[in-house]
Design an enzyme around this catalytic site. Structure first.
Site, PDB file in Angstrom:
ATOM      1  N   ASN A   9       0.850  -1.197   0.000  1.00 40.03           N
ATOM      2  CA  ASN A   9       0.000   0.000   0.000  1.00 40.03           C
ATOM      3  C   ASN A   9       0.884   1.245   0.000  1.00 40.03           C
ATOM      4  O   ASN A   9       1.515   1.565   1.003  1.00 40.03           O
ATOM      5  CB  ASN A   9      -0.895  -0.028   1.255  1.00 40.03           C
ATOM      6  CG  ASN A   9      -1.743   1.217   1.390  1.00 40.03           C
ATOM      7  OD1 ASN A   9      -1.923   1.971   0.432  1.00 40.03           O
ATOM      8  ND2 ASN A   9      -2.276   1.426   2.584  1.00 40.03           N
ATOM      9  N   LYS A  11      -0.040   4.260  -0.202  1.00 38.94           N
ATOM     10  CA  LYS A  11      -0.749   5.387   0.431  1.00 38.94           C
ATOM     11  C   LYS A  11      -0.617   6.657  -0.437  1.00 38.94           C
ATOM     12  O   LYS A  11      -0.540   6.563  -1.652  1.00 38.94           O
ATOM     13  CB  LYS A  11      -0.220   5.629   1.844  1.00 38.94           C
ATOM     14  CG  LYS A  11      -0.176   4.360   2.684  1.00 38.94           C
ATOM     15  CD  LYS A  11      -0.032   4.645   4.150  1.00 38.94           C
ATOM     16  CE  LYS A  11       0.252   3.354   4.886  1.00 38.94           C
ATOM     17  NZ  LYS A  11      -0.051   3.401   6.279  1.00 38.94           N
ATOM     18  N   HIS A  97      -9.607   0.639   4.980  1.00 43.38           N
ATOM     19  CA  HIS A  97      -8.271   0.810   5.578  1.00 43.38           C
ATOM     20  C   HIS A  97      -8.399   1.714   6.805  1.00 43.38           C
ATOM     21  O   HIS A  97      -9.220   2.636   6.821  1.00 43.38           O
ATOM     22  CB  HIS A  97      -7.303   1.417   4.554  1.00 43.38           C
ATOM     23  CG  HIS A  97      -5.892   1.437   5.057  1.00 43.38           C
ATOM     24  ND1 HIS A  97      -5.435   2.437   5.880  1.00 43.38           N
ATOM     25  CD2 HIS A  97      -4.869   0.567   4.893  1.00 43.38           C
ATOM     26  CE1 HIS A  97      -4.169   2.181   6.198  1.00 43.38           C
ATOM     27  NE2 HIS A  97      -3.802   1.056   5.606  1.00 43.38           N
ATOM     28  N   GLU A  99      -6.844   4.174   7.874  1.00 50.39           N
ATOM     29  CA  GLU A  99      -6.759   5.622   7.662  1.00 50.39           C
ATOM     30  C   GLU A  99      -8.063   6.161   7.079  1.00 50.39           C
ATOM     31  O   GLU A  99      -8.434   7.306   7.332  1.00 50.39           O
ATOM     32  CB  GLU A  99      -5.545   5.941   6.769  1.00 50.39           C
ATOM     33  CG  GLU A  99      -4.255   5.795   7.565  1.00 50.39           C
ATOM     34  CD  GLU A  99      -3.107   5.175   6.809  1.00 50.39           C
ATOM     35  OE1 GLU A  99      -3.091   5.230   5.576  1.00 50.39           O
ATOM     36  OE2 GLU A  99      -2.204   4.614   7.479  1.00 50.39           O
ATOM     37  N   GLU A 169      -5.241  -5.388  10.802  1.00 50.80           N
ATOM     38  CA  GLU A 169      -4.245  -4.332  10.967  1.00 50.80           C
ATOM     39  C   GLU A 169      -4.533  -3.559  12.254  1.00 50.80           C
ATOM     40  O   GLU A 169      -5.368  -2.634  12.253  1.00 50.80           O
ATOM     41  CB  GLU A 169      -4.316  -3.368   9.780  1.00 50.80           C
ATOM     42  CG  GLU A 169      -4.059  -4.023   8.452  1.00 50.80           C
ATOM     43  CD  GLU A 169      -3.563  -2.995   7.449  1.00 50.80           C
ATOM     44  OE1 GLU A 169      -2.376  -3.032   7.118  1.00 50.80           O
ATOM     45  OE2 GLU A 169      -4.355  -2.137   7.038  1.00 50.80           O
ATOM     46  N   GLY A 175       2.192   2.240  10.619  1.00 51.25           N
ATOM     47  CA  GLY A 175       3.044   3.405  10.409  1.00 51.25           C
ATOM     48  C   GLY A 175       3.730   3.894  11.674  1.00 51.25           C
ATOM     49  O   GLY A 175       4.283   4.999  11.701  1.00 51.25           O
ATOM     50  N   SER A 215       3.382  -2.162  10.304  1.00 52.94           N
ATOM     51  CA  SER A 215       4.844  -2.082  10.429  1.00 52.94           C
ATOM     52  C   SER A 215       5.542  -3.400  10.087  1.00 52.94           C
ATOM     53  O   SER A 215       6.485  -3.803  10.771  1.00 52.94           O
ATOM     54  CB  SER A 215       5.249  -1.594  11.818  1.00 52.94           C
ATOM     55  OG  SER A 215       4.764  -0.271  12.027  1.00 52.94           O
TER      56      SER A 215
HETATM   57  C1  PEP Z   1      -0.779  -0.123   5.838  1.00 49.72           C
HETATM   58  O1  PEP Z   1      -0.660   0.794   5.053  1.00 49.72           O
HETATM   59  O2  PEP Z   1      -1.803  -0.811   5.834  1.00 49.72           O
HETATM   60  C2  PEP Z   1       0.294  -0.410   6.795  1.00 49.72           C
HETATM   61  C3  PEP Z   1       0.214  -1.496   7.504  1.00 49.72           C
HETATM   62  O3  PEP Z   1       1.323   0.504   6.881  1.00 49.72           O
HETATM   63  P1  PEP Z   1       2.745   0.267   7.605  1.00 49.72           P
HETATM   64  O4  PEP Z   1       3.299  -1.033   7.066  1.00 49.72           O
HETATM   65  O5  PEP Z   1       3.564   1.441   7.214  1.00 49.72           O
HETATM   66  O6  PEP Z   1       2.502   0.159   9.068  1.00 49.72           O
END
Ligand code: PEP
Length: 259
Positions: A9, A11, A97, A99, A169, A175, A215
């Site tokens: 992703n 983003k 997601h 976000e 997640e 992040g 992460s």
């Molecule tokens: C994500 O964008 O779903 C995500 C898990 O980001 P990150 O790996 O940066 O934590």
């Protein structure tokens, strides 16, 4: 056959130049990866989807969108339809997601419409679920994930569920550099599979892919993939560096053979 899945992703990152550079690097490396016991998809920003799709053409890496709208067309300024995404070669879309849930304010009801419309329109949705830090601290993880899954999949038949991928997640791990321990990830993945087994049936629950996201990095991917119910990873930050993303893909290929 359940192939492990790696999603990248991007983003709201990259520009015209860096998105092409990343796509070119991934395409040439992935073409050479022997075996390919893995499905890999990248999710660039909308405006670069078409160009990235061209660069990935023939590489075996699939294209996905970070979001989608559920209506087929009309007066929905700023939104992108499923058929537009299909038109330019997208096969997947993220739905819900964290976000979009917590920054943009998407509700479970809206996410359900997106999941359902995506399947009907031929896009495979990745339904993202996960708890906030305060919800984990209050031991509410299972309750939150249950609500998000029950509402996100509401009305969906077992047949249609086969098109869905779930991504667990934990919001506190996205992040932040904080990763759920492999045991924490396994516990929630196991819980989700049991929940799906109650909502549908055991076969559907076993067949569905449940990804971990939060992460994921080259140095923790293997340990996470070693967990029984982790069928792949959704990678944010580390998917922006071709080398890191490729190390993660190789870890997934090593740890999970198709059944
Ligand atoms: C994500 O964008 O779903 C995500 C898990 O980001 P990150 O790996 O940066 O934590």
């Amino acid at each position: 056959m359940k192939k492990p899945f790696v999603a990248g992703n991007w983003k709201m990152n990259t520009n015209g130049h860096t998105s092409m550079d990343l796509a070119d690097r991934l395409a040439s490396a992935f073409t050479e990866l022997a075996g390919r016991n893995v499905t890999v998809a990248v999710f660039p920003p909308f405006v670069y989807l078409q160009a990235v799709g061209k660069a990935l053409n023939g590489s075996g890496i699939a294209l996905g969108a970070q979001d989608v709208y559920f209506e087929p067309d009309g007066a929905f300024t700023g939104e992108i339809s499923i058929s537009m995404l299909r038109d330019i070669g997208c096969n997947y879309c993220l739905c819900g997601h964290s976000e979009r849930r917590h920054v943009i304010g998407e509700t479970d009801g809206l996410i359900r419409k997106k999941v359902s419309a995506a399947i009907s329109g031929g896009l495979l949705p990745i339904l993202c679920v996960g708890e906030l830090l305060e919800e984990r601290k209050a031991s509410r993880t299972n309750e939150v994930v249950t609500r998000q899954i029950k509402e996100g999949l509401s009305g969906l038949s077992a047949e249609k569920l086969a098109a869905v991928i779930i991504a667990y997640e934990p919001v506190w791990a996205i992040g932040t550099g904080l990763t759920a321990t492999p045991q924490q990830a396994q516990e929630v993945h196991d819980f989700i599979r049991k929940l799906l087994s109650q909502m549908y049936n055991q076969r559907s629950a076993e067949d569905i892919r449940i990804l971990y996201g939060g992460s994921v990095k080259p140095d923790n991917a293997a340990e996470l993939m070693g967990q029984k119910d982790v069928d792949g990873v959704l990678v944010g930050g580390a998917s922006l560096k071709a080398n890191d993303f490729l190390v993660i893909i190789r870890a997934v290929m090593r740890f999970k053979m198709p059944v």
